[in-house]
Each structure stands twice: as C-alpha cells, then as structure tokens.
Design a protein around this motif. Structure first.
Motif, PDB file in Angstrom:
ATOM      1  N   LYS A  47      54.350  44.584  49.370  1.00 43.88           N
ATOM      2  CA  LYS A  47      53.642  43.301  49.484  1.00 43.88           C
ATOM      3  C   LYS A  47      52.290  43.340  48.769  1.00 43.88           C
ATOM      4  N   LEU A  48      51.508  44.393  49.033  1.00 43.40           N
ATOM      5  CA  LEU A  48      50.186  44.512  48.426  1.00 43.40           C
ATOM      6  C   LEU A  48      50.273  44.731  46.915  1.00 43.40           C
ATOM      7  N   CYS A  49      51.128  45.655  46.501  1.00 45.16           N
ATOM      8  CA  CYS A  49      51.201  46.011  45.079  1.00 45.16           C
ATOM      9  C   CYS A  49      51.833  44.905  44.238  1.00 45.16           C
ATOM     10  N   LYS A  50      52.760  44.164  44.800  1.00 42.53           N
ATOM     11  CA  LYS A  50      53.350  43.043  44.066  1.00 42.53           C
ATOM     12  C   LYS A  50      52.288  41.977  43.792  1.00 42.53           C
ATOM     13  N   ALA A  51      51.464  41.684  44.804  1.00 43.89           N
ATOM     14  CA  ALA A  51      50.387  40.708  44.624  1.00 43.89           C
ATOM     15  C   ALA A  51      49.373  41.214  43.590  1.00 43.89           C
ATOM     16  N   LEU A  52      49.032  42.501  43.655  1.00 45.38           N
ATOM     17  CA  LEU A  52      48.083  43.066  42.693  1.00 45.38           C
ATOM     18  C   LEU A  52      48.679  43.071  41.286  1.00 45.38           C
ATOM     19  N   ALA A  53      49.962  43.377  41.153  1.00 43.96           N
ATOM     20  CA  ALA A  53      50.616  43.402  39.840  1.00 43.96           C
ATOM     21  C   ALA A  53      50.536  42.034  39.155  1.00 43.96           C
ATOM     22  N   THR A  54      50.634  40.971  39.939  1.00 39.02           N
ATOM     23  CA  THR A  54      50.517  39.624  39.377  1.00 39.02           C
ATOM     24  C   THR A  54      49.129  39.421  38.777  1.00 39.02           C
ATOM     25  N   LYS A  55      48.085  39.848  39.502  1.00 37.25           N
ATOM     26  CA  LYS A  55      46.715  39.740  38.983  1.00 37.25           C
ATOM     27  C   LYS A  55      46.534  40.599  37.737  1.00 37.25           C
ATOM     28  N   LEU A  56      47.134  41.780  37.736  1.00 36.51           N
ATOM     29  CA  LEU A  56      46.967  42.703  36.611  1.00 36.51           C
ATOM     30  C   LEU A  56      47.614  42.172  35.347  1.00 36.51           C
ATOM     31  N   THR A  57      48.798  41.603  35.465  1.00 34.74           N
ATOM     32  CA  THR A  57      49.482  41.039  34.303  1.00 34.74           C
ATOM     33  C   THR A  57      48.656  39.909  33.705  1.00 34.74           C
ATOM     34  N   ALA A  58      48.074  39.074  34.563  1.00 35.87           N
ATOM     35  CA  ALA A  58      47.245  37.968  34.080  1.00 35.87           C
ATOM     36  C   ALA A  58      45.984  38.481  33.388  1.00 35.87           C
ATOM     37  N   THR A  59      45.459  39.613  33.843  1.00 32.29           N
ATOM     38  CA  THR A  59      44.216  40.155  33.292  1.00 32.29           C
ATOM     39  C   THR A  59      44.443  41.012  32.048  1.00 32.29           C
ATOM     40  N   PRO A  76      50.353  53.807  45.364  1.00 28.20           N
ATOM     41  CA  PRO A  76      50.100  52.510  44.730  1.00 28.20           C
ATOM     42  C   PRO A  76      50.402  52.524  43.229  1.00 28.20           C
ATOM     43  N   GLY A  77      50.197  53.662  42.561  1.00 31.24           N
ATOM     44  CA  GLY A  77      50.529  53.757  41.145  1.00 31.24           C
ATOM     45  C   GLY A  77      52.010  53.571  40.897  1.00 31.24           C
ATOM     46  N   TYR A  78      52.826  54.230  41.711  1.00 28.14           N
ATOM     47  CA  TYR A  78      54.280  54.100  41.578  1.00 28.14           C
ATOM     48  C   TYR A  78      54.714  52.661  41.850  1.00 28.14           C
ATOM     49  N   GLU A  79      54.204  52.101  42.934  1.00 24.47           N
ATOM     50  CA  GLU A  79      54.621  50.748  43.323  1.00 24.47           C
ATOM     51  C   GLU A  79      54.143  49.708  42.307  1.00 24.47           C
ATOM     52  N   LEU A  80      52.933  49.872  41.789  1.00 24.06           N
ATOM     53  CA  LEU A  80      52.472  48.964  40.732  1.00 24.06           C
ATOM     54  C   LEU A  80      53.340  49.100  39.483  1.00 24.06           C
ATOM     55  N   ALA A  81      53.640  50.336  39.098  1.00 24.92           N
ATOM     56  CA  ALA A  81      54.481  50.559  37.912  1.00 24.92           C
ATOM     57  C   ALA A  81      55.837  49.880  38.080  1.00 24.92           C
ATOM     58  N   ARG A  82      56.382  49.943  39.273  1.00 24.90           N
ATOM     59  CA  ARG A  82      57.685  49.303  39.543  1.00 24.90           C
ATOM     60  C   ARG A  82      57.601  47.805  39.275  1.00 24.90           C
ATOM     61  N   HIS A  83      56.534  47.166  39.740  1.00 24.90           N
ATOM     62  CA  HIS A  83      56.386  45.722  39.559  1.00 24.90           C
ATOM     63  C   HIS A  83      55.957  45.347  38.146  1.00 24.90           C
ATOM     64  N   CYS A 144      42.845  48.644  42.011  1.00 27.42           N
ATOM     65  CA  CYS A 144      42.863  49.220  43.349  1.00 27.42           C
ATOM     66  C   CYS A 144      43.233  48.135  44.345  1.00 27.42           C
ATOM     67  N   ILE A 145      43.722  48.563  45.489  1.00 28.92           N
ATOM     68  CA  ILE A 145      44.047  47.606  46.537  1.00 28.92           C
ATOM     69  C   ILE A 145      42.752  47.033  47.104  1.00 28.92           C
ATOM     70  N   ILE A 146      41.820  47.909  47.496  1.00 29.67           N
ATOM     71  CA  ILE A 146      40.551  47.453  48.051  1.00 29.67           C
ATOM     72  C   ILE A 146      39.387  48.138  47.346  1.00 29.67           C
ATOM     73  N   ASP A 147      38.454  47.326  46.890  1.00 23.64           N
ATOM     74  CA  ASP A 147      37.191  47.820  46.354  1.00 23.64           C
ATOM     75  C   ASP A 147      36.166  47.657  47.464  1.00 23.64           C
ATOM     76  N   ARG A 148      35.886  48.763  48.169  1.00 26.07           N
ATOM     77  CA  ARG A 148      34.963  48.666  49.301  1.00 26.07           C
ATOM     78  C   ARG A 148      33.507  48.772  48.871  1.00 26.07           C
ATOM     79  N   SER A 149      33.270  48.860  47.552  1.00 25.24           N
ATOM     80  CA  SER A 149      31.887  48.904  47.046  1.00 25.24           C
ATOM     81  C   SER A 149      31.326  47.505  46.821  1.00 25.24           C
ATOM     82  N   GLY A 150      32.159  46.489  47.028  1.00 25.08           N
ATOM     83  CA  GLY A 150      31.704  45.134  46.755  1.00 25.08           C
ATOM     84  C   GLY A 150      31.482  44.878  45.273  1.00 25.08           C
TER      85      GLY A 150
END
Length: 193
Positions: A47-59, A76-83, A144-150
C-alpha cells in the motif's frame, strides 16, 4: 496518500511508539517509527510503496534500478522496484562503508533511484550516494516512506517522500525535562554488532 494517512498505517501496525528513544543518529526523540512492524506486513508495504511509486514516476519518469542501504532500504527498495518495473539492489556495510556486492551491477545509462524507509539525518542516504558514485549509471533522486526531518535532511540528491513529519529530536545532553526523566531505549539497528 497524505502524511496523516501514512502515520495512520504506522499506528494501525503498532509502529508509532512514544517514550524516550535513541535514534540511529544518536539523537533522542519522544517518537520512534518502528518500521519493521510495517514492513513485516506485505499488505501494508504494498500500500505504502505503490502510493510512493506513483509520486516517483510523476517526478523522475522511468527508473531502471532501485538501490538502497541494508537493512532499511531492502524491503521498500524491492517493493518500489516491483511497482516501478525496475530491478532492486542493496548496499551492505563492509569495513565501515557501504558497498554493492553479491554480483549487483548497474550499466551505463541506467537511471537509479535510491530508496530508504525513514530519513532522519540522511546519513545512510549520503553513504548510498557515495557507493553509487563508484558505479556507472545516473542517480536521478531518492525516495523514502517518511521524511522525519521535515525536509531538512541533506541526502545528497532530490528526495521524494510519501510523508513528511517533523517529530522533535534532541542532543543527548540537551533533553527537555520530561524526556530526561524517562530511561532511553534504542530500538534501531545501526551500531549493532
């Protein structure tokens, strides 16, 4: 997904912890994201990586290779690569430095994305950028899934996160009284023998 929805996934997995934590960077925080609990659940990882992959493709457009540091960047690298329809590789610590081993390679012209789970100071990211500089291919950015540095962490490349939060963190010798009153816990993996 927005930041609140991402944090809700962490809460649902019991992975958003409160207390006194020693982060991988050595800094202290009243909040810890125990991402291993999220990434132990394939449904949540997808769920998380699929949503992130959409943002990454657009960027970034097409990605050929997703590369991350062990341990935090493997799932997350494997799951992002899959998507993204890409290969997934990871770097390991050898004599204190990250290296790509196990026959992993990158060809000239391949577009490389760096993937991590959580970014706090950006150290693992920068170390991955350095390891990739020894290989052909072009680093197009990071994720990354979460950037906790703001958004403040220097990761050595453009960073796209699914969520950006600004949890407080402190130097060990400059704790607020309520945090200093609690015993610290170090749930992360950096520095383990």
């Amino acid at each position: 997904m927005n930041s609140d929805q991402v944090l809700d996934v962490f809460r649902a997995a019991g992975a958003l912890l409160e207390g006194h934590f020693i982060l991988s960077s050595g800094r202290r925080s009243p909040v810890f994201l125990q991402k291993a609990l999220v990434f132990s659940r394939p449904d949540l990882s997808e769920k998380l990586c699929k949503a992130l992959a959409t943002k990454l493709t657009a960027t970034f457009g097409k990605i050929d290779v997703v590369a991350g540091p062990a341990v935090g960047g493997i799932i997350p690298g494997y799951e992002l690569a899959r998507h993204l329809g890409a290969r997934a590789i990871f770097a390991e610590r050898v004599d204190g430095h990250l290296e790509f081993r196990r026959g992993f390679s990158i060809a000239d012209g391949e577009r490389v994305l760096i993937a991590e789970d959580i970014v706090t100071t950006g150290l693992s990211f920068r170390e991955t950028v350095e390891a990739l500089a020894k290989l052909p291919g072009t680093v197009v950015g990071g994720a990354c899934i979460i950037d906790r540095s703001g958004g403040r962490a220097d990761v050595g490349c453009q960073l796209v996160s699914l969520a950006q939060v600004n949890f407080p963190d402190y130097a060990a010798d400059d704790l607020p009284p309520e945090l200093a009153a609690m015993p610290p816990v170090k749930p992360g993996s950096r520095g383990l023998a």
